[in-house]
Design a protein around this motif. Structure first.
Motif, PDB file in Angstrom:
ATOM      1  N   VAL A   1      13.962  48.796  63.732  1.00 11.29           N
ATOM      2  CA  VAL A   1      14.956  47.819  64.176  1.00 11.29           C
ATOM      3  C   VAL A   1      16.362  48.386  64.036  1.00 11.29           C
ATOM      4  CG1 VAL A   1      15.928  45.522  63.727  1.00 11.29           C
ATOM      5  CG2 VAL A   1      13.452  45.863  63.659  1.00 11.29           C
ATOM      6  N   ALA A   2      16.621  49.072  62.923  1.00  4.66           N
ATOM      7  CA  ALA A   2      17.949  49.651  62.714  1.00  4.66           C
ATOM      8  C   ALA A   2      18.295  50.675  63.788  1.00  4.66           C
ATOM      9  CB  ALA A   2      18.018  50.296  61.328  1.00  4.66           C
ATOM     10  N   ALA A   3      17.299  51.430  64.226  1.00  2.00           N
ATOM     11  CA  ALA A   3      17.552  52.496  65.205  1.00  2.00           C
ATOM     12  C   ALA A   3      17.674  51.970  66.629  1.00  2.00           C
ATOM     13  CB  ALA A   3      16.437  53.530  65.135  1.00  2.00           C
ATOM     14  N   TYR A   4      16.855  50.969  66.980  1.00  2.00           N
ATOM     15  CA  TYR A   4      16.762  50.565  68.386  1.00  2.00           C
ATOM     16  C   TYR A   4      17.076  49.100  68.652  1.00  2.00           C
ATOM     17  CZ  TYR A   4      14.303  55.021  68.614  1.00  2.00           C
ATOM     18  OH  TYR A   4      13.971  56.347  68.515  1.00  2.00           O
ATOM     19  N   GLY A   5      16.971  48.235  67.648  1.00  2.00           N
ATOM     20  CA  GLY A   5      17.187  46.813  67.863  1.00  2.00           C
ATOM     21  C   GLY A   5      15.891  46.066  68.087  1.00  2.00           C
ATOM     22  N   ILE A   6      16.022  44.827  68.587  1.00  2.00           N
ATOM     23  CA  ILE A   6      14.894  43.924  68.798  1.00  2.00           C
ATOM     24  C   ILE A   6      14.363  44.107  70.212  1.00  2.00           C
ATOM     25  CG2 ILE A   6      14.144  41.516  68.812  1.00  2.00           C
ATOM     26  CD1 ILE A   6      15.040  42.495  66.048  1.00  2.00           C
ATOM     27  N   GLY A   7      13.066  44.420  70.322  1.00  2.00           N
ATOM     28  CA  GLY A   7      12.457  44.664  71.627  1.00  2.00           C
ATOM     29  C   GLY A   7      11.795  43.440  72.226  1.00  2.00           C
ATOM     30  N   GLU A   8      11.372  43.574  73.473  1.00  2.00           N
ATOM     31  CA  GLU A   8      10.754  42.454  74.185  1.00  2.00           C
ATOM     32  C   GLU A   8       9.388  42.070  73.619  1.00  2.00           C
ATOM     33  OE1 GLU A   8      13.488  44.533  77.123  1.00  2.00           O
ATOM     34  OE2 GLU A   8      12.007  45.154  75.627  1.00  2.00           O
ATOM     35  N   ALA A   9       8.781  42.954  72.831  1.00  2.00           N
ATOM     36  CA  ALA A   9       7.491  42.624  72.224  1.00  2.00           C
ATOM     37  C   ALA A   9       7.631  41.646  71.059  1.00  2.00           C
ATOM     38  CB  ALA A   9       6.792  43.902  71.741  1.00  2.00           C
ATOM     39  N   ARG A  10       8.844  41.398  70.620  1.00  2.00           N
ATOM     40  CA  ARG A  10       9.096  40.442  69.553  1.00  2.00           C
ATOM     41  C   ARG A  10       8.568  39.065  69.968  1.00  2.00           C
ATOM     42  NH1 ARG A  10      10.582  39.743  64.147  1.00  2.00           N
ATOM     43  NH2 ARG A  10      11.121  37.549  63.936  1.00  2.00           N
ATOM     44  N   PRO A  11       7.774  38.385  69.111  1.00  2.02           N
ATOM     45  CA  PRO A  11       7.276  37.054  69.468  1.00  2.02           C
ATOM     46  C   PRO A  11       8.413  36.067  69.728  1.00  2.02           C
ATOM     47  CG  PRO A  11       6.100  37.920  67.559  1.00  2.02           C
ATOM     48  CD  PRO A  11       7.254  38.855  67.821  1.00  2.02           C
ATOM     49  N   LEU A  12       8.207  35.207  70.713  1.00  2.12           N
ATOM     50  CA  LEU A  12       9.194  34.173  71.001  1.00  2.12           C
ATOM     51  C   LEU A  12       9.140  33.110  69.911  1.00  2.12           C
ATOM     52  CD1 LEU A  12       8.687  33.709  74.847  1.00  2.12           C
ATOM     53  CD2 LEU A  12      10.175  35.327  73.644  1.00  2.12           C
ATOM     54  N   ASP A  13      10.305  32.563  69.565  1.00  6.75           N
ATOM     55  CA  ASP A  13      10.391  31.603  68.459  1.00  6.75           C
ATOM     56  C   ASP A  13      11.635  30.757  68.681  1.00  6.75           C
ATOM     57  OD1 ASP A  13      10.010  30.283  66.060  1.00  6.75           O
ATOM     58  OD2 ASP A  13      10.872  31.868  64.826  1.00  6.75           O
ATOM     59  N   PHE A  14      11.473  29.692  69.468  1.00 13.91           N
ATOM     60  CA  PHE A  14      12.627  28.925  69.906  1.00 13.91           C
ATOM     61  C   PHE A  14      13.200  28.091  68.764  1.00 13.91           C
ATOM     62  CE2 PHE A  14      10.137  28.558  74.150  1.00 13.91           C
ATOM     63  CZ  PHE A  14      10.336  29.903  74.388  1.00 13.91           C
ATOM     64  N   HIS A  15      14.515  28.197  68.558  1.00 14.23           N
ATOM     65  CA  HIS A  15      15.233  27.397  67.572  1.00 14.23           C
ATOM     66  C   HIS A  15      16.373  26.680  68.281  1.00 14.23           C
ATOM     67  CE1 HIS A  15      13.971  29.327  63.523  1.00 14.23           C
ATOM     68  NE2 HIS A  15      13.059  29.600  64.436  1.00 14.23           N
ATOM     69  N   THR A  16      16.675  25.459  67.847  1.00 15.71           N
ATOM     70  CA  THR A  16      17.691  24.556  68.392  1.00 15.71           C
ATOM     71  C   THR A  16      17.270  24.091  69.784  1.00 15.71           C
ATOM     72  OG1 THR A  16      19.177  26.125  69.551  1.00 15.71           O
ATOM     73  CG2 THR A  16      19.496  25.829  67.155  1.00 15.71           C
ATOM     74  N   PRO A  17      17.752  22.941  70.215  1.00 15.53           N
ATOM     75  CA  PRO A  17      17.425  22.480  71.568  1.00 15.53           C
ATOM     76  C   PRO A  17      17.815  23.489  72.641  1.00 15.53           C
ATOM     77  CG  PRO A  17      18.328  20.676  70.281  1.00 15.53           C
ATOM     78  CD  PRO A  17      18.486  21.915  69.433  1.00 15.53           C
ATOM     79  N   TYR A  18      18.929  24.181  72.457  1.00 20.85           N
ATOM     80  CA  TYR A  18      19.334  25.201  73.429  1.00 20.85           C
ATOM     81  C   TYR A  18      18.294  26.312  73.508  1.00 20.85           C
ATOM     82  CZ  TYR A  18      21.830  29.192  75.404  1.00 20.85           C
ATOM     83  OH  TYR A  18      22.183  30.276  76.161  1.00 20.85           O
ATOM     84  N   GLY A  19      17.854  26.813  72.359  1.00 17.80           N
ATOM     85  CA  GLY A  19      16.829  27.841  72.361  1.00 17.80           C
ATOM     86  C   GLY A  19      15.555  27.366  73.030  1.00 17.80           C
ATOM     87  N   CYS A  20      15.185  26.102  72.787  1.00 15.98           N
ATOM     88  CA  CYS A  20      13.980  25.540  73.407  1.00 15.98           C
ATOM     89  C   CYS A  20      14.132  25.430  74.922  1.00 15.98           C
ATOM     90  CB  CYS A  20      13.676  24.169  72.818  1.00 15.98           C
ATOM     91  SG  CYS A  20      13.106  24.207  71.102  1.00 15.98           S
ATOM     92  N   SER A  21      15.282  24.937  75.377  1.00 15.02           N
ATOM     93  CA  SER A  21      15.450  24.712  76.821  1.00 15.02           C
ATOM     94  C   SER A  21      15.548  26.023  77.583  1.00 15.02           C
ATOM     95  CB  SER A  21      16.666  23.822  77.092  1.00 15.02           C
ATOM     96  OG  SER A  21      17.871  24.458  76.729  1.00 15.02           O
ATOM     97  N   LYS A  22      16.316  26.964  77.058  1.00  8.20           N
ATOM     98  CA  LYS A  22      16.420  28.257  77.738  1.00  8.20           C
ATOM     99  C   LYS A  22      15.111  29.024  77.640  1.00  8.20           C
ATOM    100  CE  LYS A  22      19.566  30.073  79.413  1.00  8.20           C
ATOM    101  NZ  LYS A  22      20.034  30.109  80.835  1.00  8.20           N
TER     102      LYS A  22
END
Length: 356
Positions: free
Chosen positions: A156-177
C-alpha cells in the motif's frame, strides 16, 4: 470518437468543475457538446457562460434535473457518448438529507442507464465514481510520520489502494455513489451497455468552486488568499492523492476512445503516490507560496473520513495509455493563479516563490 459524427456529446453536470473541463476539451477537439445541468451549485452558471463565450454554438445547454426522467432520456438518446458527472457530491450534505442524495445519485443514474438501454444501447457512457466506495480503510494500519499518515503495509505504501480492494460503502454519499457505480458496471454486464467507471480521488484545478464540503484544495486556496481561517477536521494528517483536472480529462476521453476494450471495468483515477499530500503539508505549502502563515483551527473528525487514501492507478494508466501526471506543486500554483485572477487578489508572492 470522431468529430465527423455531428451528434453532440452529452455531459451531465456539464457546468460543474470537472464537467465543464471535459466540455471545454471536447469543444476544442471539434465536438458539439450538450450540457445537462440543474445549475444548483453556486458558481456553475459562470462556467456555463464561459463555455458559451469560448465555443459559441458548439455548446448547447439543457437546464434540468437528472431526476426528470423524460428530459434526461430525450437528451441521452440523441448523444453519441455520455459523460455522467451530475451528482450530489458532498458527504456532509448526504448526512443531512440522505433521501435527496439517494434520488440524485442512484435514481438519476438509473434514469440515464435505462434511457440508454431502451433507446440508445450502443452509446458509450462513462461514470464519475469516487474512492469513497472503498470505505474508511479501518482495517489497514497507519503510522504517523511527520505531518502525515503513512501505510505500514509495504504494498500500500508503494502503490496505494487498488481496484481489488473490497467495496465498503460508508455514509449515505458512499452508499449512493457506490450503488450507482455498481449499477453502471452491471448494465455493462447484464445488458451489454458500453459503460465504464472512473473512481476518482481528489481532483483539483481551474473552474473549481471549492467549499468546505467538496473541492478542498480550491477551498484551502480561496480561504488563504482571502486571509480567512481554515478548519481542519481531525488532526490534519489525512493523506490524499490529488490530480490536476487536465489529467482527469485525459483519462475520461481515453475511456471513451477505448470503450470497447475497457467496457464493464472500473479504474481508480488519482494522482498516485507521487502526488500524495496531507492536509497539513498542503497548507504549509500554501503559506510558503503566499508568504504568510495560514490561519488554521481544528475540529472533530467527520463521519466516514479516511485517514489515508492514495489510489493505485497502475491498471488504468496501462489500460488507457495515460502519461505522467502534473506534479502537485505545479498544479496547485496554477490553480492559485487562476483563483487570484478570478477574485481580483494579489498573488505576487506566489509568483516569486514559484520562480525561485
Amino acid at each position: 470518437m470522431s468529430a465527423a459524427d455531428d451528434r453532440p456529446v452529452l455531459v451531465t453536470g456539464g457546468a460543474g468543475f470537472i464537467g465543464s473541463n471535459i466540455a471545454d476539451r471536447l469543444a476544442v477537439e471539434g465536438h458539439r457538446v450538450l450540457i445537462y445541468d440543474a445549475l444548483s451549485r453556486a458558481g456553475v452558471e459562470d462556467n456555463l457562460n464561459w463555455l458559451k463565450r469560448n465555443h459559441g454554438d458548439r455548446i448547447e445547454a439543457i437546464i434540468a434535473d437528472i431526476r426528470d426522467e423524460d428530459r434526461l432520456a430525450a437528451a441521452a438518446t440523441r448523444a453519441k457518448a455520455v459523460f455522467h458527472m451530475a451528482a450530489q457530491v458532498a458527504v456532509t450534505t448526504s448526512l443531512t438529507d440522505p433521501r435527496d442524495d439517494f434520488t440524485i445519485n442512484i435514481a438519476g443514474t438509473l434514469n440515464l442507464l435505462d434511457a440508454l438501454r431502451t433507446g440508445a444501447p450502443d452509446t458509450p457512457v462513462i461514470f464519475a465514481s469516487t474512492n469513497k466506495v472503498y470505505g474508511d480503510l479501518i482495517d489497514l494500519d497507519f503510522a504517523v510520520e511527520g505531518e502525515r499518515y503513512v501505510a505500514t503495509d509495504p504494498q500500500v505504501a508503494a502503490y496505494g489502494i487498488g481496484e481489488a480492494r473490497p467495496l465498503d460503502f460508508h455514509t449515505p454519499y458512499g452508499c449512493s455513489k457506490g450503488a450507482a457505480d455498481q449499477y453502471v458496471l452491471d448494465y455493462a454486464r447484464s445488458y451489454g451497455l458500453r459503460a465504464a467507471v472512473l473512481r476518482m480521488s481528489c481532483i483539483y484545478g481551474q473552474r473549481q468552486m471549492g467549499t468546505e464540503d467538496q473541492g478542498w484544495v480550491a477551498h484551502f486556496l480561496i480561504r488563504a488568499l482571502e486571509g480567512r481561517q481554515i478548519t481542519l477536521y481531525g488532526d490534519g494528517r489525512q493523506v490524499r492523492d490529488i490530480l490536476d483536472v487536465s489529467d482527469a480529462v485525459d483519462a475520461y476521453l481515453a475511456v471513451w476512445r477505448d470503450i470497447d476494450t475497457v467496457k464493464g471495468r472500473a479504474f481508480n483515477l488519482g494522482g498516485g503516490p507521487a502526488n500524495s499530500i496531507s492536509l497539513r503539508e498542503l497548507l504549509a505549502h500554501i503559506g510558503g507560496v503566499l508568504g504568510r502563515p495560514v490561519d488554521i483551527r481544528y475540529d472533530d473528525w467527520r463521519a466516514g473520513d479516511q485517514r489515508y487514501f492514495v489510489a493505485d492507478t497502475r491498471a488504468g494508466d496501462a489500460a488507457l495509455g495515460l502519461g505522467p501526471k502534473v506534479p502537485w506543486r505545479d498544479g496547485v500554483a496554477r490553480l492559485a493563479g487562476w483563483l487570484a485572477e478570478a477574485r481580483g487578489l494579489d498573488l505576487a508572492p506566489a509568483r516569486q516563490d514559484v520562480a525561485a
